[in-house]
Design an enzyme around this catalytic site. Structure first.
Site, PDB file in Angstrom:
ATOM      1  N   PRO A  16       0.832  -1.203   0.000  1.00 48.58           N
ATOM      2  CA  PRO A  16       0.000   0.000   0.000  1.00 48.58           C
ATOM      3  C   PRO A  16       0.867   1.254   0.000  1.00 48.58           C
ATOM      4  CG  PRO A  16       0.064  -0.974   2.187  1.00 48.58           C
ATOM      5  CD  PRO A  16       0.796  -1.917   1.284  1.00 48.58           C
ATOM      6  N   MET A  17       0.622   2.160  -0.946  1.00 51.87           N
ATOM      7  CA  MET A  17       1.413   3.382  -1.042  1.00 51.87           C
ATOM      8  C   MET A  17       0.482   4.576  -1.241  1.00 51.87           C
ATOM      9  SD  MET A  17       4.416   1.881  -3.515  1.00 51.87           S
ATOM     10  CE  MET A  17       3.260   0.878  -4.467  1.00 51.87           C
ATOM     11  N   CYS A 100       4.485   3.146   8.743  1.00 49.76           N
ATOM     12  CA  CYS A 100       4.753   4.394   8.021  1.00 49.76           C
ATOM     13  C   CYS A 100       5.770   5.236   8.794  1.00 49.76           C
ATOM     14  CB  CYS A 100       3.468   5.189   7.810  1.00 49.76           C
ATOM     15  SG  CYS A 100       3.747   6.753   6.925  1.00 49.76           S
ATOM     16  N   LYS A 139       1.123  -4.512   9.222  1.00 45.38           N
ATOM     17  CA  LYS A 139       2.328  -4.079   8.497  1.00 45.38           C
ATOM     18  C   LYS A 139       3.210  -3.327   9.486  1.00 45.38           C
ATOM     19  CE  LYS A 139       4.856  -2.599   4.859  1.00 45.38           C
ATOM     20  NZ  LYS A 139       4.298  -1.690   3.845  1.00 45.38           N
ATOM     21  N   ASN A 200       8.984  -7.238   2.907  1.00 46.97           N
ATOM     22  CA  ASN A 200       8.742  -5.998   2.165  1.00 46.97           C
ATOM     23  C   ASN A 200      10.011  -5.150   2.127  1.00 46.97           C
ATOM     24  OD1 ASN A 200       7.301  -2.888   2.911  1.00 46.97           O
ATOM     25  ND2 ASN A 200       7.089  -3.851   0.933  1.00 46.97           N
TER      26      ASN A 200
END
Length: 203
Positions: A16-17, A100, A139, A200
């Site tokens: 996801p970006m 993030c 994540k 990742n």
């Protein structure tokens, strides 16, 4: 391979970006071999306040499955409510963002900011798991910095609280996107990880 409640054929996930992994981009990646795609990361606060742009990010077409919705935030209540709302869009899984690295995000305690408060991260995971029935993933990163590697604690928290699979970005928050992702961590993490592990960084 069965992950949570969905099957995958190819072990390739689209990360996801923000402002990148929108629907057109996801569909292109699907055509080129990504088996699992995820939404842009979406603010839990915005979901709870019904911000139209954020709600739009949760929409997807059937051809995108398996599809996940990623949410971020640090309020236990709003993360839980946002997960419930996200579930109503019928994704294959809901992903909690604890990775993030962006300053304005972590300064609020969101994203990788949760790695500085593992007690809160655990409460967020536990409350979301209790209130949704769909597959749940997390994540995260190796840790806040090289002096605070928390991945082993985070893996334990995740699997003890019902997370179905975990994605690890193989850098610390301090590294951001600098330096090469350190893939030598994967076998070490696998030693303690009983749930599916997605690697990742730098693919």
């Amino acid at each position: 391979m069965l992950i949570g409640r969905f099957h995958i054929n190819n072990p390739i996930f689209l990360a996801p970006m923000d402002d990148i992994s929108d629907q057109p981009f996801r569909k292109i990646c699907k055509e080129w071999g990504a088996d699992v795609v995820v939404s842009e990361f979406i603010s839990a606060e915005a979901i709870v306040r019904s911000v139209s742009r954020s709600l739009q990010k949760m929409k997807f077409d059937e051809e995108e499955r398996p599809f996940g919705i990623q949410i971020y935030g640090s309020s236990i209540e709003n993360m839980t409510k946002a997960a419930e709302i996200a579930q109503s869009y019928a994704p294959d899984f809901i992903d909690i963002n604890a990775g993030c690295w962006v300053k304005k995000i972590v300064n609020r305690g969101d994203g990788a900011g949760l790695l500085k408060d593992l007690n809160k991260l655990e409460k967020i995971i536990a409350n979301i798991k209790k209130n949704i029935s769909t597959t749940l993933s997390l994540k995260t990163r190796l840790g806040w910095d090289s002096n605070h590697i928390t991945i082993f604690d985070v893996v334990k928290i995740a699997q003890d609280n019902g997370v179905d699979f975990i994605t690890v970005h193989l850098r610390t928050r301090e590294q951001g996107l600098k330096e090469k992702a350190n893939w030598t961590w994967i076998p070490r993490i696998k030693e303690v990880c009983r749930i599916p592990l997605i690697a990742n960084g730098d693919i």
